[in-house]
Design a protein around this motif. Structure first.
Motif, PDB file in Angstrom:
ATOM      1  N   LEU A  91     -20.389   0.406  10.453  1.00 14.32           N
ATOM      2  CA  LEU A  91     -20.142  -0.451   9.509  1.00 14.32           C
ATOM      3  C   LEU A  91     -20.002   0.663   8.176  1.00 14.32           C
ATOM      4  O   LEU A  91     -18.950  -0.346   7.430  1.00 14.32           O
ATOM      5  CB  LEU A  91     -21.511  -1.747   9.454  1.00 14.32           C
ATOM      6  N   THR A  92     -20.991   1.512   7.629  1.00  9.93           N
ATOM      7  CA  THR A  92     -20.970   2.253   6.809  1.00  9.93           C
ATOM      8  C   THR A  92     -18.789   3.190   6.688  1.00  9.93           C
ATOM      9  O   THR A  92     -18.331   2.657   5.673  1.00  9.93           O
ATOM     10  CB  THR A  92     -21.494   2.942   6.449  1.00  9.93           C
ATOM     11  N   LYS A  93     -19.270   3.488   7.837  1.00  9.66           N
ATOM     12  CA  LYS A  93     -17.789   4.273   7.914  1.00  9.66           C
ATOM     13  C   LYS A  93     -16.556   3.001   8.142  1.00  9.66           C
ATOM     14  O   LYS A  93     -15.480   3.045   7.369  1.00  9.66           O
ATOM     15  CB  LYS A  93     -17.994   5.049   9.351  1.00  9.66           C
ATOM     16  N   ALA A  94     -16.480   2.147   8.407  1.00  5.42           N
ATOM     17  CA  ALA A  94     -15.729   1.301   8.545  1.00  5.42           C
ATOM     18  C   ALA A  94     -15.359   0.255   7.373  1.00  5.42           C
ATOM     19  O   ALA A  94     -13.998   0.529   7.496  1.00  5.42           O
ATOM     20  CB  ALA A  94     -15.481   0.086   9.176  1.00  5.42           C
ATOM     21  N   ALA A  95     -16.127   0.476   6.346  1.00  9.31           N
ATOM     22  CA  ALA A  95     -16.148   0.144   5.075  1.00  9.31           C
ATOM     23  C   ALA A  95     -15.227   1.566   4.124  1.00  9.31           C
ATOM     24  O   ALA A  95     -14.492   1.372   3.554  1.00  9.31           O
ATOM     25  CB  ALA A  95     -17.211  -0.012   4.611  1.00  9.31           C
ATOM     26  N   LEU A  96     -15.985   2.531   4.342  1.00  7.94           N
ATOM     27  CA  LEU A  96     -14.851   3.982   3.740  1.00  7.94           C
ATOM     28  C   LEU A  96     -13.677   3.792   4.225  1.00  7.94           C
ATOM     29  O   LEU A  96     -13.071   4.237   3.654  1.00  7.94           O
ATOM     30  CB  LEU A  96     -16.322   5.101   4.182  1.00  7.94           C
ATOM     31  N   GLY A  97     -13.087   4.064   5.590  1.00  3.22           N
ATOM     32  CA  GLY A  97     -12.073   3.304   6.272  1.00  3.22           C
ATOM     33  C   GLY A  97     -11.141   2.727   5.518  1.00  3.22           C
ATOM     34  O   GLY A  97     -10.564   3.359   4.901  1.00  3.22           O
ATOM     35  N   LEU A  98     -11.551   1.909   4.776  1.00  5.74           N
ATOM     36  CA  LEU A  98     -10.684   0.485   4.338  1.00  5.74           C
ATOM     37  C   LEU A  98     -10.360   0.745   3.177  1.00  5.74           C
ATOM     38  O   LEU A  98      -9.144   0.912   2.583  1.00  5.74           O
ATOM     39  CB  LEU A  98     -11.825  -0.845   4.707  1.00  5.74           C
ATOM     40  N   ARG A  99     -11.824   2.102   2.355  1.00 11.33           N
ATOM     41  CA  ARG A  99     -11.477   2.345   0.917  1.00 11.33           C
ATOM     42  C   ARG A  99     -10.429   3.471   1.152  1.00 11.33           C
ATOM     43  O   ARG A  99      -9.069   4.223   0.266  1.00 11.33           O
ATOM     44  CB  ARG A  99     -12.663   2.758   0.175  1.00 11.33           C
ATOM     45  N   ILE A 100     -10.931   4.437   2.234  1.00  9.12           N
ATOM     46  CA  ILE A 100      -9.485   5.175   1.879  1.00  9.12           C
ATOM     47  C   ILE A 100      -8.046   4.685   2.849  1.00  9.12           C
ATOM     48  O   ILE A 100      -6.907   5.245   2.222  1.00  9.12           O
ATOM     49  CB  ILE A 100     -10.208   6.003   3.759  1.00  9.12           C
ATOM     50  N   LEU A 101      -7.920   4.144   3.632  1.00 10.10           N
ATOM     51  CA  LEU A 101      -6.702   3.371   3.510  1.00 10.10           C
ATOM     52  C   LEU A 101      -5.801   3.013   2.486  1.00 10.10           C
ATOM     53  O   LEU A 101      -4.684   2.923   1.949  1.00 10.10           O
ATOM     54  CB  LEU A 101      -6.322   2.626   4.753  1.00 10.10           C
ATOM     55  N   GLN A 102      -7.145   1.837   1.325  1.00  8.71           N
ATOM     56  CA  GLN A 102      -5.779   1.857   0.400  1.00  8.71           C
ATOM     57  C   GLN A 102      -5.794   2.502  -0.254  1.00  8.71           C
ATOM     58  O   GLN A 102      -4.733   2.318  -1.375  1.00  8.71           O
ATOM     59  CB  GLN A 102      -6.971   0.413  -0.123  1.00  8.71           C
ATOM     60  N   MET A 103      -6.824   3.519  -0.333  1.00  9.99           N
ATOM     61  CA  MET A 103      -5.630   4.687  -1.794  1.00  9.99           C
ATOM     62  C   MET A 103      -5.221   4.980  -1.384  1.00  9.99           C
ATOM     63  O   MET A 103      -3.556   5.254  -2.194  1.00  9.99           O
ATOM     64  CB  MET A 103      -7.089   5.472  -1.691  1.00  9.99           C
ATOM     65  N   LEU A 104      -4.864   5.237   0.691  1.00  9.40           N
ATOM     66  CA  LEU A 104      -3.882   6.220   0.684  1.00  9.40           C
ATOM     67  C   LEU A 104      -2.086   5.618   0.501  1.00  9.40           C
ATOM     68  O   LEU A 104      -1.568   6.243   0.358  1.00  9.40           O
ATOM     69  CB  LEU A 104      -3.583   6.402   2.602  1.00  9.40           C
ATOM     70  N   LYS A 105      -2.093   4.001   0.704  1.00  5.20           N
ATOM     71  CA  LYS A 105      -1.497   3.277   0.543  1.00  5.20           C
ATOM     72  C   LYS A 105      -1.078   3.536  -0.951  1.00  5.20           C
ATOM     73  O   LYS A 105       0.137   3.303  -1.425  1.00  5.20           O
ATOM     74  CB  LYS A 105      -1.358   1.807   0.861  1.00  5.20           C
ATOM     75  N   GLU A 106      -1.988   3.327  -2.361  1.00  6.48           N
ATOM     76  CA  GLU A 106      -2.128   3.140  -3.432  1.00  6.48           C
ATOM     77  C   GLU A 106      -1.237   4.206  -3.628  1.00  6.48           C
ATOM     78  O   GLU A 106       0.069   4.005  -4.863  1.00  6.48           O
ATOM     79  CB  GLU A 106      -3.596   2.919  -3.591  1.00  6.48           C
ATOM     80  N   LYS A 107      -1.870   5.325  -3.289  1.00  6.44           N
ATOM     81  CA  LYS A 107      -1.198   6.389  -3.725  1.00  6.44           C
ATOM     82  C   LYS A 107       0.099   7.255  -3.620  1.00  6.44           C
ATOM     83  O   LYS A 107       1.225   8.012  -3.984  1.00  6.44           O
ATOM     84  CB  LYS A 107      -2.482   7.805  -3.574  1.00  6.44           C
ATOM     85  N   GLY A 108       0.942   6.010  -2.400  1.00  4.46           N
ATOM     86  CA  GLY A 108       1.512   7.184  -1.480  1.00  4.46           C
ATOM     87  C   GLY A 108       1.555   8.074  -0.673  1.00  4.46           C
ATOM     88  O   GLY A 108       2.296   8.579  -0.485  1.00  4.46           O
ATOM     89  N   TRP A 109       0.020   8.356  -0.055  1.00  2.88           N
ATOM     90  CA  TRP A 109       0.635   9.751   0.336  1.00  2.88           C
ATOM     91  C   TRP A 109      -0.181   8.819   2.148  1.00  2.88           C
ATOM     92  O   TRP A 109      -0.374  10.013   3.069  1.00  2.88           O
ATOM     93  CB  TRP A 109      -1.102   9.890   0.256  1.00  2.88           C
ATOM     94  N   LEU A 110       0.279   8.081   2.538  1.00  3.67           N
ATOM     95  CA  LEU A 110       0.077   7.464   3.787  1.00  3.67           C
ATOM     96  C   LEU A 110       1.258   7.432   4.652  1.00  3.67           C
ATOM     97  O   LEU A 110       2.474   7.221   4.268  1.00  3.67           O
ATOM     98  CB  LEU A 110       0.038   5.965   3.742  1.00  3.67           C
ATOM     99  N   ILE A 111       1.301   8.300   5.814  1.00  2.24           N
ATOM    100  CA  ILE A 111       1.763   9.032   6.114  1.00  2.24           C
ATOM    101  C   ILE A 111       1.869   8.122   8.240  1.00  2.24           C
ATOM    102  O   ILE A 111       1.608   8.633   8.751  1.00  2.24           O
ATOM    103  CB  ILE A 111       2.102  10.006   7.099  1.00  2.24           C
ATOM    104  N   PRO A 112       3.025   6.758   7.914  1.00  6.49           N
ATOM    105  CA  PRO A 112       3.442   5.994   8.797  1.00  6.49           C
ATOM    106  C   PRO A 112       3.429   6.499  10.048  1.00  6.49           C
ATOM    107  O   PRO A 112       4.200   7.354   9.714  1.00  6.49           O
ATOM    108  CB  PRO A 112       3.249   4.808   8.810  1.00  6.49           C
ATOM    109  N   PRO A 113       3.392   5.951  11.742  1.00  7.29           N
ATOM    110  CA  PRO A 113       3.543   6.438  12.556  1.00  7.29           C
ATOM    111  C   PRO A 113       5.129   6.101  12.262  1.00  7.29           C
ATOM    112  O   PRO A 113       4.960   4.983  11.774  1.00  7.29           O
ATOM    113  CB  PRO A 113       2.367   6.350  13.739  1.00  7.29           C
ATOM    114  N   PRO A 114       5.716   6.103  13.441  1.00  9.53           N
ATOM    115  CA  PRO A 114       7.273   4.847  13.228  1.00  9.53           C
ATOM    116  C   PRO A 114       6.675   3.834  13.757  1.00  9.53           C
ATOM    117  O   PRO A 114       6.282   3.292  13.998  1.00  9.53           O
ATOM    118  CB  PRO A 114       7.759   5.662  14.925  1.00  9.53           C
ATOM    119  N   LEU A 115       7.488   2.996  12.899  1.00 11.31           N
ATOM    120  CA  LEU A 115       7.496   1.652  12.646  1.00 11.31           C
ATOM    121  C   LEU A 115       8.430   0.613  13.421  1.00 11.31           C
ATOM    122  O   LEU A 115       9.745   1.129  13.049  1.00 11.31           O
ATOM    123  CB  LEU A 115       7.308   0.983  10.869  1.00 11.31           C
ATOM    124  N   GLN A 116       8.046  -0.099  13.702  1.00  5.80           N
ATOM    125  CA  GLN A 116       9.170  -1.157  14.930  1.00  5.80           C
ATOM    126  C   GLN A 116       9.919  -1.787  13.819  1.00  5.80           C
ATOM    127  O   GLN A 116       9.182  -3.242  13.994  1.00  5.80           O
ATOM    128  CB  GLN A 116       8.004  -1.417  16.249  1.00  5.80           C
TER     129      GLN A 116
END
Length: 170
Positions: free
Chosen positions: A138-163
């Motif tokens: 549960l803690t890692k899931a919550a931290l994962g959400l924080r990390i994902l939000q940060m990646l998106k906000e900072k423009g650091w997320l490299i997504p796989p190919p999108l359909q």
């Protein structure tokens, strides 16, 4: 039910539980060391806050897993030495991890941690061990959400190919 009845803490750990708890402690010890180094390399304040949260979580996991091992007569892995703080400016540019690199690494490791926690939960026959790793999950899931939000906000997320265009159904 015999030996597997009553208080779970009085039940013996099976070999899978022993290895999984020992491995979780050892991995958390490596994470503390690595993430302390990442703190020295990180410049972004949001990234530093997440790194500090990950370090605190890893230290909690070390304490709880090592206690569980010791209480069951198993020697935990040795603790690594604390890393001293360093100034970001003192790290040469070619030797420095960038903030997006650090963020991608912690995102991937957190995802692996979720899978590992699920595996320990599935193999455990002692309810206390399953519950302990459920708490970590549960803690890692919550931290994962924080990390994902940060990646998106900072423009650091490299997504796989999108359909973007979906096939037309006929």
């Amino acid at each position: 039910m015999g030996i597997l009845s009553g208080n779970p803490k009085d039940e013996p750990m099976h070999y899978g539980e022993v290895f999984s708890v020992w491995e979780a402690s050892m991995i958390a010890k490596g994470m503390v060391s690595c993430y302390q180094a990442f703190l020295n390399h990180a410049g972004d304040q949001d990234l530093k806050k997440i790194l500090e949260a990950l370090i605190e979580q890893a230290k909690l996991e070390i304490k709880e897993c090592d206690t569980l091992l010791t209480d069951n007569g198993i020697a935990p892995a040795p603790v690594l030495p604390e890393r001293p703080p360093a100034k970001l400016e003192d790290i040469p540019a070619g030797a420095r991890f960038t903030d997006p690199e650090i963020a991608a690494k912690i995102a991937a490791e957190n995802a692996l941690g979720l899978t590992a926690c699920s595996s320990v939960m599935a193999q455990s026959i002692r309810e206390d061990i399953g519950a302990l790793f459920g708490k970590y999950h549960l803690t890692k899931a919550a931290l994962g959400l924080r990390i994902l939000q940060m990646l998106k906000e900072k423009g650091w997320l490299i997504p796989p190919p999108l359909q973007v265009k979906r096939p037309v159904e006929e």
